[in-house]
Design a protein around this motif. Structure first.
Motif, PDB file in Angstrom:
ATOM      1  N   ASP A 108       0.815  -1.212   0.000  1.00 47.11           N
ATOM      2  CA  ASP A 108       0.000   0.000   0.000  1.00 47.11           C
ATOM      3  C   ASP A 108       0.850   1.264   0.000  1.00 47.11           C
ATOM      4  OD1 ASP A 108      -2.126  -1.677   0.004  1.00 47.11           O
ATOM      5  OD2 ASP A 108      -2.898  -1.111   1.972  1.00 47.11           O
ATOM      6  N   HIS A 109       1.953   1.257   0.712  1.00 50.30           N
ATOM      7  CA  HIS A 109       2.832   2.426   0.671  1.00 50.30           C
ATOM      8  C   HIS A 109       3.448   2.593  -0.713  1.00 50.30           C
ATOM      9  CE1 HIS A 109       2.621   2.363   5.110  1.00 50.30           C
ATOM     10  NE2 HIS A 109       2.897   3.639   4.998  1.00 50.30           N
ATOM     11  N   ALA A 110       3.859   1.500  -1.307  1.00 40.54           N
ATOM     12  CA  ALA A 110       4.416   1.583  -2.664  1.00 40.54           C
ATOM     13  C   ALA A 110       3.343   2.013  -3.661  1.00 40.54           C
ATOM     14  CB  ALA A 110       5.018   0.244  -3.071  1.00 40.54           C
ATOM     15  N   ALA A 111       2.119   1.545  -3.474  1.00 43.78           N
ATOM     16  CA  ALA A 111       1.025   1.937  -4.367  1.00 43.78           C
ATOM     17  C   ALA A 111       0.766   3.434  -4.299  1.00 43.78           C
ATOM     18  CB  ALA A 111      -0.240   1.161  -4.026  1.00 43.78           C
ATOM     19  N   SER A 112       0.983   4.037  -3.147  1.00 45.51           N
ATOM     20  CA  SER A 112       0.826   5.489  -3.035  1.00 45.51           C
ATOM     21  C   SER A 112       1.844   6.219  -3.902  1.00 45.51           C
ATOM     22  CB  SER A 112       0.982   5.925  -1.573  1.00 45.51           C
ATOM     23  OG  SER A 112      -0.083   5.443  -0.782  1.00 45.51           O
ATOM     24  N   ALA A 113       3.072   5.718  -3.905  1.00 44.41           N
ATOM     25  CA  ALA A 113       4.094   6.319  -4.771  1.00 44.41           C
ATOM     26  C   ALA A 113       3.750   6.097  -6.235  1.00 44.41           C
ATOM     27  CB  ALA A 113       5.462   5.720  -4.441  1.00 44.41           C
ATOM     28  N   ILE A 114       3.275   4.906  -6.559  1.00 49.58           N
ATOM     29  CA  ILE A 114       2.903   4.596  -7.939  1.00 49.58           C
ATOM     30  C   ILE A 114       1.752   5.477  -8.400  1.00 49.58           C
ATOM     31  CG2 ILE A 114       1.884   2.807  -9.410  1.00 49.58           C
ATOM     32  CD1 ILE A 114       3.508   0.765  -7.706  1.00 49.58           C
ATOM     33  N   SER A 115       0.764   5.679  -7.530  1.00 51.68           N
ATOM     34  CA  SER A 115      -0.411   6.468  -7.922  1.00 51.68           C
ATOM     35  C   SER A 115      -0.044   7.893  -8.309  1.00 51.68           C
ATOM     36  CB  SER A 115      -1.443   6.469  -6.797  1.00 51.68           C
ATOM     37  OG  SER A 115      -1.030   7.267  -5.703  1.00 51.68           O
ATOM     38  N   LYS A 116       0.953   8.464  -7.635  1.00 54.57           N
ATOM     39  CA  LYS A 116       1.391   9.828  -7.985  1.00 54.57           C
ATOM     40  C   LYS A 116       1.964   9.877  -9.398  1.00 54.57           C
ATOM     41  CE  LYS A 116       0.429  11.515  -3.912  1.00 54.57           C
ATOM     42  NZ  LYS A 116      -0.776  12.385  -3.732  1.00 54.57           N
ATOM     43  N   ARG A 117       2.679   8.843  -9.776  1.00 55.38           N
ATOM     44  CA  ARG A 117       3.263   8.798 -11.113  1.00 55.38           C
ATOM     45  C   ARG A 117       2.202   8.512 -12.182  1.00 55.38           C
ATOM     46  NH1 ARG A 117       5.472  11.065  -8.464  1.00 55.38           N
ATOM     47  NH2 ARG A 117       5.135  12.507 -10.193  1.00 55.38           N
ATOM     48  N   LEU A 118       1.187   7.777 -11.824  1.00 56.14           N
ATOM     49  CA  LEU A 118       0.089   7.547 -12.761  1.00 56.14           C
ATOM     50  C   LEU A 118      -0.710   8.822 -12.986  1.00 56.14           C
ATOM     51  CD1 LEU A 118      -1.215   4.087 -11.491  1.00 56.14           C
ATOM     52  CD2 LEU A 118       0.247   4.539 -13.472  1.00 56.14           C
ATOM     53  N   GLN A 119      -0.925   9.571 -11.926  1.00 58.90           N
ATOM     54  CA  GLN A 119      -1.632  10.842 -12.073  1.00 58.90           C
ATOM     55  C   GLN A 119      -0.817  11.823 -12.909  1.00 58.90           C
ATOM     56  OE1 GLN A 119      -2.392  10.867  -7.608  1.00 58.90           O
ATOM     57  NE2 GLN A 119      -4.106  12.102  -8.322  1.00 58.90           N
ATOM     58  N   ALA A 120       0.500  11.761 -12.758  1.00 57.82           N
ATOM     59  CA  ALA A 120       1.364  12.650 -13.533  1.00 57.82           C
ATOM     60  C   ALA A 120       1.341  12.298 -15.012  1.00 57.82           C
ATOM     61  CB  ALA A 120       2.799  12.592 -12.992  1.00 57.82           C
ATOM     62  N   ASP A 121       1.170  11.009 -15.329  1.00 59.97           N
ATOM     63  CA  ASP A 121       1.150  10.560 -16.723  1.00 59.97           C
ATOM     64  C   ASP A 121       0.212   9.361 -16.841  1.00 59.97           C
ATOM     65  OD1 ASP A 121       1.540   9.818 -19.317  1.00 59.97           O
ATOM     66  OD2 ASP A 121       3.697   9.501 -19.157  1.00 59.97           O
ATOM     67  N   PRO A 122      -1.085   9.607 -17.073  1.00 60.75           N
ATOM     68  CA  PRO A 122      -2.054   8.504 -17.153  1.00 60.75           C
ATOM     69  C   PRO A 122      -1.761   7.488 -18.258  1.00 60.75           C
ATOM     70  CG  PRO A 122      -3.191  10.595 -16.807  1.00 60.75           C
ATOM     71  CD  PRO A 122      -1.751  10.921 -17.108  1.00 60.75           C
ATOM     72  N   ALA A 123      -0.912   7.832 -19.229  1.00 61.96           N
ATOM     73  CA  ALA A 123      -0.555   6.849 -20.254  1.00 61.96           C
ATOM     74  C   ALA A 123       0.109   5.621 -19.635  1.00 61.96           C
ATOM     75  CB  ALA A 123       0.369   7.480 -21.293  1.00 61.96           C
ATOM     76  N   ARG A 124       0.653   5.780 -18.447  1.00 59.20           N
ATOM     77  CA  ARG A 124       1.293   4.667 -17.755  1.00 59.20           C
ATOM     78  C   ARG A 124       0.286   3.607 -17.315  1.00 59.20           C
ATOM     79  NH1 ARG A 124       5.053   9.019 -14.536  1.00 59.20           N
ATOM     80  NH2 ARG A 124       6.809   9.001 -16.010  1.00 59.20           N
ATOM     81  N   LEU A 125      -0.988   3.924 -17.376  1.00 63.91           N
ATOM     82  CA  LEU A 125      -1.999   2.922 -17.056  1.00 63.91           C
ATOM     83  C   LEU A 125      -1.940   1.731 -18.002  1.00 63.91           C
ATOM     84  CD1 LEU A 125      -4.926   5.352 -16.257  1.00 63.91           C
ATOM     85  CD2 LEU A 125      -3.917   3.727 -14.638  1.00 63.91           C
ATOM     86  N   ASP A 126      -1.340   1.918 -19.173  1.00 65.80           N
ATOM     87  CA  ASP A 126      -1.161   0.788 -20.079  1.00 65.80           C
ATOM     88  C   ASP A 126      -0.289  -0.285 -19.438  1.00 65.80           C
ATOM     89  OD1 ASP A 126      -2.692   2.106 -21.943  1.00 65.80           O
ATOM     90  OD2 ASP A 126      -0.995   2.745 -23.189  1.00 65.80           O
ATOM     91  N   VAL A 127       0.710   0.144 -18.663  1.00 63.26           N
ATOM     92  CA  VAL A 127       1.545  -0.808 -17.933  1.00 63.26           C
ATOM     93  C   VAL A 127       0.733  -1.474 -16.831  1.00 63.26           C
ATOM     94  CG1 VAL A 127       3.564  -1.050 -16.432  1.00 63.26           C
ATOM     95  CG2 VAL A 127       3.680   0.443 -18.442  1.00 63.26           C
ATOM     96  N   VAL A 128      -0.032  -0.673 -16.100  1.00 63.25           N
ATOM     97  CA  VAL A 128      -0.820  -1.196 -14.983  1.00 63.25           C
ATOM     98  C   VAL A 128      -1.844  -2.215 -15.459  1.00 63.25           C
ATOM     99  CG1 VAL A 128      -2.381  -0.545 -13.099  1.00 63.25           C
ATOM    100  CG2 VAL A 128      -0.451   0.938 -13.691  1.00 63.25           C
ATOM    101  N   GLU A 129      -2.398  -1.989 -16.633  1.00 66.48           N
ATOM    102  CA  GLU A 129      -3.378  -2.942 -17.147  1.00 66.48           C
ATOM    103  C   GLU A 129      -2.769  -4.336 -17.275  1.00 66.48           C
ATOM    104  OE1 GLU A 129      -7.082  -2.990 -20.199  1.00 66.48           O
ATOM    105  OE2 GLU A 129      -5.389  -1.702 -20.714  1.00 66.48           O
ATOM    106  N   GLY A 130      -1.486  -4.406 -17.558  1.00 68.14           N
ATOM    107  CA  GLY A 130      -0.826  -5.704 -17.627  1.00 68.14           C
ATOM    108  C   GLY A 130      -0.805  -6.422 -16.290  1.00 68.14           C
ATOM    109  N   TRP A 131      -0.825  -5.673 -15.199  1.00 67.65           N
ATOM    110  CA  TRP A 131      -0.833  -6.295 -13.876  1.00 67.65           C
ATOM    111  C   TRP A 131      -2.142  -7.027 -13.612  1.00 67.65           C
ATOM    112  CZ3 TRP A 131       0.826  -1.305 -10.749  1.00 67.65           C
ATOM    113  CH2 TRP A 131       2.087  -0.876 -11.213  1.00 67.65           C
ATOM    114  N   THR A 132      -3.221  -6.614 -14.258  1.00 66.94           N
ATOM    115  CA  THR A 132      -4.537  -7.170 -13.943  1.00 66.94           C
ATOM    116  C   THR A 132      -4.665  -8.635 -14.315  1.00 66.94           C
ATOM    117  OG1 THR A 132      -5.543  -6.544 -16.074  1.00 66.94           O
ATOM    118  CG2 THR A 132      -5.583  -4.899 -14.307  1.00 66.94           C
ATOM    119  N   THR A 133      -3.789  -9.121 -15.169  1.00 68.25           N
ATOM    120  CA  THR A 133      -3.844 -10.536 -15.564  1.00 68.25           C
ATOM    121  C   THR A 133      -2.634 -11.321 -15.057  1.00 68.25           C
ATOM    122  OG1 THR A 133      -2.828  -9.977 -17.699  1.00 68.25           O
ATOM    123  CG2 THR A 133      -5.241 -10.062 -17.614  1.00 68.25           C
TER     124      THR A 133
END
Length: 225
Positions: A108-133
């Motif tokens: 959860d602490h690491a996810a907080s750091a990750i969320s800031k970078r996703l908000q800074a560049d939502p295109a990074r959600l393409d990487v996160v989508e790979g985590w879902t599977t």
């Protein structure tokens, strides 16, 4: 500030008897020193002020590599910041941590750091989508926990609404997963969303709640009237 010096600073703040309590509560097999979160907050704040970005990234990488419980949390706290430019080095580092997740506090602490970078560049959600599977449960969970900011938007713009729907689509694929932490992540997302878009939350639950565990359904509707 070297990782060894940072670890010495952590060890200087150990509270006798606290490590045993933390090991039991967090179910840790890794080393736990016994340092309180308030100390980690103070150290991370001080070091963010003292170190340039390159030094912080290097320190965070070293602390994470130590595999000490408090050091990993401190590593995440060092890089949890909205405005970081350029932030490529931070994003490159924090996403490598995801396969290492194995407990909720560190994740959860690491996810907080990750969320800031996703908000800074939502295109990074393409990487996160790979985590879902991923076969790694904690990676799948991180996809929802790190995207919680999109659940908390009161007046989302069209692009943000599209992103919100994308993430709800991920959550919909999770509802049949029986893992407690996955069910909790769905409930957490919906609970936060319900404060800002009750109708969309109800719509999701109308379609999927029968596949969710009872505790997750209860958590999701906590703030719905």
């Amino acid at each position: 500030m070297t990782p060894d010096a940072a670890l010495d600073a952590l060890r200087a703040q150990v509270e006798p008897g606290r490590a045993e309590q933390m090991i039991a509560y967090h179910k840790q097999s890794r080393t736990v020193l016994g340092v309180g979160n308030e100390v980690l907050n103070t150290l991370s704040r001080d070091w963010r002020g003292q170190l340039d970005l390159e030094a912080r990234v290097d320190l965070a990488a070293g602390l994470w590599a130590s595999d000490i419980f408090e050091a990993r949390i401190l590593a995440a706290k060092l890089l949890t910041q909205a405005r970081i430019k350029p932030d490529t080095a931070v994003w490159d580092l924090v996403q490598t941590w995801v396969p290492d997740f194995d407990s909720w506090a560190i994740a959860d602490h690491a996810a907080s750091a990750i969320s800031k970078r996703l908000q800074a560049d939502p295109a990074r959600l393409d990487v996160v989508e790979g985590w879902t599977t991923s076969d790694h449960m904690w990676s799948r969970r991180a996809a929802l926990v790190s995207t919680l900011p999109w659940a908390k938007l009161s007046n989302p713009k069209p692009a943000e609404l599209t992103t919100r729907e994308r993430i709800l689509g991920w959550a919909a694929t999770y509802v049949q997963d029986r893992d407690w932490f996955i069910q909790k992540s769905i409930a957490w997302w919906l609970r936060d969303l319900s404060k800002h878009d009750a109708d969309r939350t109800r719509a999701f639950l109308a379609e999927h709640s029968d596949q969710m565990k009872a505790f997750a359904r209860k958590e999701a509707v906590k703030y719905l009237k």
